[in-house]
Design a protein around this motif. Structure first.
Motif, PDB file in Angstrom:
ATOM      1  N   UNK A 257      32.353  33.816  40.358  1.00  0.00           N
ATOM      2  CA  UNK A 257      33.453  33.247  39.567  1.00  0.00           C
ATOM      3  C   UNK A 257      33.396  33.781  38.134  1.00  0.00           C
ATOM      4  N   UNK A 258      33.159  35.066  38.019  1.00  0.00           N
ATOM      5  CA  UNK A 258      33.011  35.699  36.710  1.00  0.00           C
ATOM      6  C   UNK A 258      34.335  35.664  35.931  1.00  0.00           C
ATOM      7  N   UNK A 260      35.229  37.317  33.205  1.00  0.00           N
ATOM      8  CA  UNK A 260      35.737  38.618  32.761  1.00  0.00           C
ATOM      9  C   UNK A 260      36.499  39.310  33.890  1.00  0.00           C
ATOM     10  N   UNK A 261      36.001  39.136  35.107  1.00  0.00           N
ATOM     11  CA  UNK A 261      36.734  39.697  36.242  1.00  0.00           C
ATOM     12  C   UNK A 261      38.108  39.045  36.345  1.00  0.00           C
ATOM     13  N   UNK A 262      38.147  37.734  36.154  1.00  0.00           N
ATOM     14  CA  UNK A 262      39.431  37.019  36.221  1.00  0.00           C
ATOM     15  C   UNK A 262      40.442  37.626  35.249  1.00  0.00           C
ATOM     16  N   UNK A 263      39.957  38.051  34.099  1.00  0.00           N
ATOM     17  CA  UNK A 263      40.873  38.576  33.087  1.00  0.00           C
ATOM     18  C   UNK A 263      41.384  39.981  33.403  1.00  0.00           C
ATOM     19  N   UNK A 264      40.637  40.724  34.238  1.00  0.00           N
ATOM     20  CA  UNK A 264      41.086  42.090  34.530  1.00  0.00           C
ATOM     21  C   UNK A 264      41.732  42.230  35.913  1.00  0.00           C
ATOM     22  N   UNK A 265      41.830  41.106  36.643  1.00  0.00           N
ATOM     23  CA  UNK A 265      42.472  41.171  37.963  1.00  0.00           C
ATOM     24  C   UNK A 265      43.900  41.713  37.880  1.00  0.00           C
ATOM     25  N   UNK A 266      44.733  41.301  36.872  1.00  0.00           N
ATOM     26  CA  UNK A 266      46.092  41.870  36.797  1.00  0.00           C
ATOM     27  C   UNK A 266      46.087  43.403  36.764  1.00  0.00           C
ATOM     28  N   UNK A 279      43.522  40.839  45.469  1.00  0.00           N
ATOM     29  CA  UNK A 279      44.272  39.710  46.046  1.00  0.00           C
ATOM     30  C   UNK A 279      43.296  38.693  46.643  1.00  0.00           C
ATOM     31  N   UNK A 280      42.274  39.186  47.348  1.00  0.00           N
ATOM     32  CA  UNK A 280      41.254  38.280  47.904  1.00  0.00           C
ATOM     33  C   UNK A 280      40.541  37.526  46.785  1.00  0.00           C
ATOM     34  N   UNK A 281      40.317  38.220  45.676  1.00  0.00           N
ATOM     35  CA  UNK A 281      39.636  37.590  44.544  1.00  0.00           C
ATOM     36  C   UNK A 281      40.474  36.463  43.954  1.00  0.00           C
ATOM     37  N   UNK A 282      41.770  36.684  43.875  1.00  0.00           N
ATOM     38  CA  UNK A 282      42.677  35.648  43.333  1.00  0.00           C
ATOM     39  C   UNK A 282      42.539  34.359  44.114  1.00  0.00           C
ATOM     40  N   UNK A 283      42.394  34.488  45.437  1.00  0.00           N
ATOM     41  CA  UNK A 283      42.287  33.296  46.290  1.00  0.00           C
ATOM     42  C   UNK A 283      41.042  32.473  45.972  1.00  0.00           C
ATOM     43  N   UNK A 284      40.051  33.102  45.348  1.00  0.00           N
ATOM     44  CA  UNK A 284      38.802  32.398  45.040  1.00  0.00           C
ATOM     45  C   UNK A 284      38.814  31.717  43.675  1.00  0.00           C
ATOM     46  N   UNK A 285      39.779  32.080  42.846  1.00  0.00           N
ATOM     47  CA  UNK A 285      39.861  31.489  41.504  1.00  0.00           C
ATOM     48  C   UNK A 285      40.889  30.360  41.475  1.00  0.00           C
ATOM     49  N   UNK A 286      40.539  29.301  40.793  1.00  0.00           N
ATOM     50  CA  UNK A 286      41.475  28.189  40.611  1.00  0.00           C
ATOM     51  C   UNK A 286      42.308  28.472  39.361  1.00  0.00           C
ATOM     52  N   UNK A 287      43.234  29.444  39.498  1.00  0.00           N
ATOM     53  CA  UNK A 287      44.018  29.903  38.346  1.00  0.00           C
ATOM     54  C   UNK A 287      45.511  29.901  38.682  1.00  0.00           C
TER      55      UNK A 287
END
Length: 299
Positions: A257-258, A260-266, A279-287
């Motif tokens: 649940x890093x 910094x990764x969340x910020x560069x997903x776009x 896309x798989x990563x997005x499913x793991x974040x509550x964002x």
């Protein structure tokens, strides 16, 4: 009488099958006292010795004298048949006396590929591993059976004895790689594990060993080790990095649940080669923000 005849067959007959039948008959008619069974542990025929082991533990916990003789037998027994019976007997022996027998049996390298002995050994020691991690790790260091070492490490992870395991991993031995592999397997799917205070020091040492560094790095990734996390982020941002390394970095950072990764997903969504992992990563974040972005891009 018939009992005398059976005893004569057991002692003097040269056919092992005949001797076994005599042994079984004497046992079911209650004509095999413990003293006689203990003497049969020295018999020339492996199946006679094996069944003597079986009968000594068949009715529950053996006597101290029987346990002493079984322990002595485990140290010198050359037959895998008898060792299989000894391994199976562990579960019926007092917990305090199992370690010494198991420590002898795990040193027979040829038993590593036996379909039964490693499992029977494990069933005998498994209840003790988390209770006595120091003894478990000492046995692991003596073991010539890799699966036993790996199972000990997994059990220590499951039994909340990770600090003991890390200490054991840090001690130079032939068991290090198998302990690390078992540790990694035990950590799979467990996102609640915290980096142990002794891991950083151990990790700095073992990552210098080419045989250990790969598994050690994977464990560091699971812990969310700061140094390893930074390395993964560098891989993601480096245009020269291999595609598979980038995909692995996304998966590991997602599991952590890093932020910094969340910020560069776009940005990652714009890369066709990394889009599915993003896309798989997005499913793991509550964002909510990432959810809206994904909906807007793929309505």
């Amino acid at each position: 009488g018939s009992i005398s005849r059976l005893n004569e067959l057991l002692v003097n007959n040269k056919n092992e099958d005949t001797r076994l039948r005599a042994l079984w008959t004497l046992q079911i008619t209650n004509n095999l006292p413990e003293k006689r069974l203990i003497a049969l542990l020295e018999d020339k025929d492996q199946y006679i010795r094996a069944w003597a082991v079986q009968f000594l533990v068949e009715d529950g916990q053996p006597s101290p004298r029987a346990t002493q003789m079984l322990t002595a037998l485990a140290k010198k027994e050359h037959s895998p048949v008898v060792r299989r019976y000894l391994a199976g007997a562990l579960q019926r022996i007092d917990e305090g006396n199992r370690w010494e027998i198991a420590e002898s049996l795990v040193q027979f390298k040829e038993d590593a590929r036996d379909p039964n002995i490693p499992l029977m050994l494990w069933f005998g020691i498994e209840p003790l591993v988390a209770k006595q991690p120091e003894k478990a790790l000492a046995l692991a260091n003596e073991s010539e059976i890799p699966s036993i070492v790996q199972k000990i490490a997994r059990r220590l992870v499951d039994g909340d004895r990770l600090e003991n395991l890390v200490e054991g991993v840090g001690q130079k031995s032939d068991a290090q790689l198998n302990l690390l592999e078992g540790m990694l397997a035990g950590m799979e799917g467990n996102t609640n594990l915290k980096e142990q205070k002794n891991w950083t020091k151990v990790y700095k040492t073992i990552k210098q060993d080419p045989k250990l560094s790969s598994v050690a790095d994977e464990i560091a990734q699971k812990f969310g080790n700061a140094e390893m996390t930074q390395r993964l982020l560098t891989i993601l941002n480096d245009s020269e990095s291999k595609l598979e390394d980038k995909k692995n970095a996304i998966r590991v950072l997602t599991a952590q649940q890093n932020l910094e990764l969340e910020s560069i997903i776009p940005k990652l969504l714009e890369n066709p080669d990394l889009r599915m992992e993003a896309i798989k990563a997005i499913a793991s974040y509550d964002s909510q923000q990432l959810g809206i972005l994904l909906y807007q891009k793929y309505p």
